[in-house]
Motif scaffolding. Structure first.
Motif: not given
Ligand SMILES: [Mg+2]
Ligand SMILES: Nc1nc2c(ncn2[C@@H]2O[C@H](COP(=O)(O)OP(=O)(O)OP(=O)(O)O)[C@@H](O)[C@H]2O)c(=O)[nH]1
Length: 383
Positions: A52, A70, A95
């Motif tokens: 991330s 996040e 992601d």
């Molecule tokens: Mg992450």
């Protein structure tokens, strides 16, 4: 009429094509490649490896910015999560769910995350690459897709070693690199990049970008190059070259020669192409407030933004003011407004509708934006 013909000839010459029709097609292709190509980047790796944080860094976002992925949370996602680039919505970082479980099956995993949707894969690890990372890479390779290993959090490694008496930065980095390569030796052509997502200007981020540039198809290279942060002077210069090469196409399509009835070309001067061209440079060069704030913080030079005096940069900075102006003005006035912001261009009125003039305006404006960015990078100490 004679000058109009000369203008058309100049436009054809700039395109490198032999006829007006082919030049038109080429101009459309070039601007399409610059502004409309999608790029899907898959990011995967163990929980906590820094996926991330890397995604946010590429998007030029800090972890606490709105829309940032996040970080530092341990809850793992089961579905690929898309994160659009803030200024290039067609560039999406995905992601991917973690690959940590013991009964991991690379084949099923790649099917589940829809492997064909991605242009390339980034596999991140903050220590040694695990068996699952390698199994995944082998399967990606079998499917003839591109993949790159990232060894993340290099800044932490350097910080931990810095205190030692015989500390040598280059040696420390080579040691980590050798360790990773040894760890990945069973993967053919494995390439590993040492990265700090907290500071892309250091270590191998530039090398990663340049490697991707040589691996990706041409139109995807443009999307990539535009979207990555300007973390070095070399990256900036590559971006400048890309826009320089495309400037003729934007001038061509903006209607400088559109008095000629060619299908697909609008008759009015389409100033929005000029504005799009300049705002794309502005964002790609990192001249927007957010990028400058981030850079200023990174190099600890709070005054960085105040160095910018260029009317064009400031005009593009007041984004909403600019947009308002755009909608309120007719095409010709927009060009006049742009001319007033670019030094040395003068008034548009006399030669407004010519290809030659529009091309000149774009080149001068581009140079202004590039020079401003060079000065910022110099002051920031980025080479
Ligand atoms: Mg992450
Ligand atoms: N110093 C430093 N810290 C990093 C770097 N990359 C990630 N981190 C930190 O490592 C922790 C985990 O990073 P994340 O980006 O959340 O990791 P992740 O892979 O997304 O984790 P999951 O979503 O749980 O799978 C966070 O506290 C980050 O701030 C880096 O390059 N340098």
């Amino acid at each position: 009429m004679a000058s109009q013909n000369a203008d058309i000839n100049e436009a054809i010459l700039a395109s490198g094509e032999s006829t007006l029709e082919r030049a038109t097609a080429r101009a459309q292709e070039q601007t399409n490649e610059l502004f409309n190509i999608s790029l899907n980047i898959a990011v995967t790796g163990e929980t906590g490896s820094g996926k991330s944080t890397f995604i946010n860094a590429i998007r030029g976002l800090s972890d606490d910015d709105e829309g940032a992925a996040e970080t530092g949370v341990t809850e793992t996602t089961k579905e690929p999560t898309p994160y659009k680039h803030p200024t290039m919505p067609r560039v999406v970082l995905w992601d991917l769910p973690g690959i940590g479980s013991a009964n991991f099956k690379a084949k099923t995993y790649l099917k589940d995350v829809k492997i064909d949707n991605y242009d390339f894969f980034i596999i991140i690890s903050s220590e040694r690459f695990r068996e699952n990372d390698k199994m995944l890479a082998k399967e990606i390779q079998k499917r003839k897709k591109l993949f790159y290993f990232i060894r993340s959090k290099i800044d932490n490694d350097i910080r931990a070693e810095e205190g030692r008496r015989n500390f040598n930065r280059e040696e420390t980095l080579s040691k980590i690199r050798r360790y990773c390569e040894e760890n990945l030796k069973e993967i053919q052509n494995a390439r590993v990049f040492l990265i700090s997502s907290k500071n892309l200007s250091e270590y191998d981020f530039e090398a990663l970008v340049f490697t991707l540039m040589s691996d990706l198809p041409e139109q995807k290279q443009k999307a990539l190059l535009q979207s990555v942060p300007v973390s070095s002077l070399a990256i900036l210069e590559k971006k400048v070259k890309m826009f320089e090469k495309a400037a003729w196409a934007a001038a061509f399509l903006s209607g400088g020669i559109a008095v000629v009835p060619v299908p697909g070309l609008s008759l009015a001067c389409d100033a929005s192409i000029l504005v799009t061209f300049f705002t794309s440079c502005y964002h790609a060069f990192g001249l927007d407030d957010k990028s400058l704030d981030r850079l200023a913080e990174q190099v600890n030079k709070p005054h960085l933004k105040s160095l910018i005096k260029s009317p064009l940069v400031l005009g593009l900075a007041s984004d909403s003011a600019m947009r308002l102006q755009m909608s309120a003005l007719a095409g010709q006035s927009v060009v006049e407004y742009l001319c007033s912001l670019v030094p040395g261009v003068g008034s548009a009125a006399a030669s407004l509708m010519s290809f030659g003039f529009t091309y000149y305006l774009l080149q001068k404006g581009l140079k202004e934006l590039a020079d401003t960015t060079r000065a910022v990078l110099r002051e920031a100490g980025l080479q």
